[in-house]
Design an enzyme around this catalytic site. Structure first.
Site, PDB file in Angstrom:
ATOM      1  N   CYS A 134       0.820  -1.218   0.000  1.00 13.37           N
ATOM      2  CA  CYS A 134       0.000   0.000   0.000  1.00 13.37           C
ATOM      3  C   CYS A 134       0.846   1.257   0.000  1.00 13.37           C
ATOM      4  CB  CYS A 134      -0.938   0.001   1.198  1.00 13.37           C
ATOM      5  SG  CYS A 134      -2.183  -1.264   1.054  1.00 13.37           S
ATOM      6  N   HIS A 135       1.747   1.374   0.967  1.00 17.94           N
ATOM      7  CA  HIS A 135       2.517   2.604   1.072  1.00 17.94           C
ATOM      8  C   HIS A 135       4.008   2.337   1.241  1.00 17.94           C
ATOM      9  CE1 HIS A 135      -1.642   3.348   2.443  1.00 17.94           C
ATOM     10  NE2 HIS A 135      -1.538   4.313   1.588  1.00 17.94           N
ATOM     11  N   GLY A 136       4.427   1.112   0.884  1.00 17.28           N
ATOM     12  CA  GLY A 136       5.849   0.826   0.800  1.00 17.28           C
ATOM     13  C   GLY A 136       6.608   0.705   2.105  1.00 17.28           C
TER      14      GLY A 136
END
Lengths: 169, 420
Positions: A133-135
């Site tokens: 999702c956001h690394g």
């Protein structure tokens, strides 16, 4: 004389407001609390998992309280890697010993501590987990190493009921 | 406001109106004096009213067939699409209607930004508008959760987890929002309830929005006050009604194009897979209308600060009437502001684009620069610009600006150069 009269009225006002506030609070609270987890949700608090088929290097994912739990039987290299990390390098310092009672077994909530996605197994820069999702990158102990997540993946309460069974919760 | 006292012609009308002055209200709405120089950017208020009514009516119908239960929601939506008579049409209107609603609201907001409609004496109209916009986002988000597809589930998980960034009480709030330890059936049923409620809250706020508008009257493209009495205004009916109606028709063509020719182009294929709490889709992206804020969230490497930045990006708009220090409303007479305005438009579009891309490498860098610029625009550019900018002379009246002539030769000359 007039002072005394005012004080008496002030007392009545204060008492009325106080009782009124308690009444309003007591009325509102059930309206708010009804949204908290109910008895049927709380009743599903523990799960037993058979792990006899999990060989080293394999992860199974089970559902506990609606959330995925990763049960990974780690390889020797992963254990060595997790235990050789210096605490100073960690964003959320925790030793691997604290996280895995039995070094071979890592049991943790498969929920990214950033915004709750399920990280992917055996991905990312630290051979552990990677959240798409956001690394966020997690290491072989599920500790946050890089990315926006603030803390390590959570370790739930669990115990080995016998050699082949883990009880989560 | 119509200045004359209204008396109904019929005897019954008079009897009724003395008891409930609905006819006076209707008369006020038809006669409402409107600046005669309003352009088509002013038609989006009416278009937005249409969007709200469309969402309420189609939503009401969908609720007759939808089942808000984690085990049945996904199937009930497919049931609407396949079995219910015209269910596909109603659902596609409702789903695309949300996008159309946001398209119109963004044009409406940027209209206000260009012509300075948020400035005194219209601050309250503007702030009510921002509250409506926040409620729209909440309604859209919860509505997107209802089909219980993969994007529904994981979108709900990510957005509710934003609250976990709050220190100390965050986790408790998230559990309270969920009614459990993850997004599950209790979450779905309460989201359905709130999704049903919010449009009616918006409807109430729209009434206040229009009421507050009718106190000072409309702003207009030259941004100067209407002179009273003068020929600066025309009655709302039939002049504005016809113009709004024509714009609405044009808008409905675009709307119908999406509904009939590409009903899924604004959605995500992943939402046609039923929610699975064990698998997160590879790319979670919100709907297009939330992308700029999503980009701001992701551009900050800290969880709490990311959430704070995202919320501030929306809430900063409420402070706009006081951040913009310029006394001149319309960008037409603010040569520098006009340029910064278009940079802001580009900045928001860039944020929207990088919000849809993976948060890494060059995209992340662009997102960070664009986020910084967004705040710079509101917190530095606008306050300073109002004090430093040399604005152009404004016309003496709306009528003068419409007719082009001016008793003041300098203004007339300036107007010519503007037209070229």
């Amino acid at each position: 004389m007039s002072d005394k009269k005012t004080n008496r009225r002030d007392f009545l006002f204060t008492a009325t407001y106080a009782v009124g506030a308690v009444g309003v609070g007591a009325t509102i609270w059930p309206m708010i609390d009804q949204m908290n987890p109910d008895a049927s949700v709380k009743a599903l608090a523990s799960t037993e998992v058979d792990v006899s088929a999990v060989t080293p290097g394999k992860t199974i994912t089970v559902l506990w309280r609606g959330k995925p739990v990763f049960i990974r039987r780690r390889t020797q290299e992963e254990i060595v890697e997790a235990r050789s990390v210096k605490l100073e390098e960690l964003k959320h310092p925790q030793t691997d010993q604290e996280r895995a009672k039995d070094p071979e077994w890592l049991v943790m909530l498969g929920v990214c501590t950033h915004l709750g996605c399920v990280p992917l197994d055996q991905k990312g820069d630290y051979n552990g987990w990677f959240c798409p999702c956001h690394g966020s990158h997690y290491d072989t102990s599920g500790r946050i190493r890089k990315g926006p997540a603030p803390t390590n993946m959570e370790i739930p309460e669990y115990e080995f009921v016998n050699v082949n069974t883990i009880k989560i919760g | 406001m119509s200045d004359h006292e209204y008396t109904p012609k019929s005897k019954f009308g008079k009897w009724f109106n003395d008891r409930l002055p609905l006819l006076t209200l209707a008369n006020h709405l038809t006669d409402y004096p409107t600046p005669k120089n309003l352009n088509y950017w002013w038609t989006f208020g009416g278009i937005l009213t249409f969007c709200l009514i469309t969402q309420i009516v189609t939503g009401l119908v969908l609720a007759m067939h939808y089942i808000a239960h984690a085990d049945m929601a996904f199937d009930s939506v497919e049931h609407i699409m396949r079995d219910v008579n015209y269910g596909w049409l109603i659902r596609y209107i409702h789903a695309n209607g949300a996008s159309m609603f946001f398209l119109a609201v963004y044009i409406h907001i940027f209209r206000s930004l260009f012509y300075g409609s948020y400035k005194a004496p219209r601050e309250i109209i503007w702030i009510i508008g921002i509250i409506i916009y926040l409620l729209m986002m909440a309604a859209a988000f919860m509505g997107y959760v209802l089909p219980w597809g993969q994007m529904s589930f994981w979108g709900a998980t990510v957005i509710t987890n934003l609250f976990s960034a709050i220190p100390l009480v965050g986790e408790g709030i998230v559990t309270w929002l969920w009614g459990g330890y993850s997004v599950d059936n209790p979450t779905l049923t309460r989201f359905f309830t709130l999704h049903y409620l919010i449009p009616f809250l918006i409807l109430g706020l729209v009434v206040l929005h229009i009421w507050a508008l009718h106190v000072p009257g409309n702003n207009n493209p030259v941004g100067i006050d209407v002179k009273k009495p003068s020929k600066d205004t025309v009655p709302f009916h039939p002049y504005i009604v016809i113009k709004d109606g024509f714009a609405l028709l044009m808008f409905m063509i675009v709307f119908a194009f999406f509904v009939f020719y590409s009903p899924n182009i604004l959605g995500h294929a992943d939402n046609y897979i039923e929610a699975d709490p064990l698998v997160t889709p590879a790319h979670i992206v919100p709907e297009w209308y939330l992308l700029p804020f999503y980009a701001i969230l992701r551009s900050v490497p800290d969880k709490l600060l990311g959430v704070v930045a995202m919320l501030s990006a929306i809430l900063i708009l409420a402070a706009l009437p006081w951040l913009d220090t310029s006394k001149i409303r319309s960008a037409v007479f603010r040569p520098l502001y006009k340029q910064f305005y278009w940079i802001l438009v580009a900045d928001v579009l860039i944020l929207g684009y990088v919000g849809a891309m993976p948060a890494e490498g060059l995209y992340l860098l662009i997102a960070r620069v664009a986020t910084a610029y967004y705040f710079l625009h509101f917190l530095v550019v606008l306050p300073v610009l109002g004090l430093k900018e040399r604005t152009l002379p404004v016309p003496l009246s709306i009528t003068e600006s419409v007719l082009g002539g001016s008793p003041n030769p300098a203004i007339a000359k300036n107007k010519e150069s503007l037209n070229n």
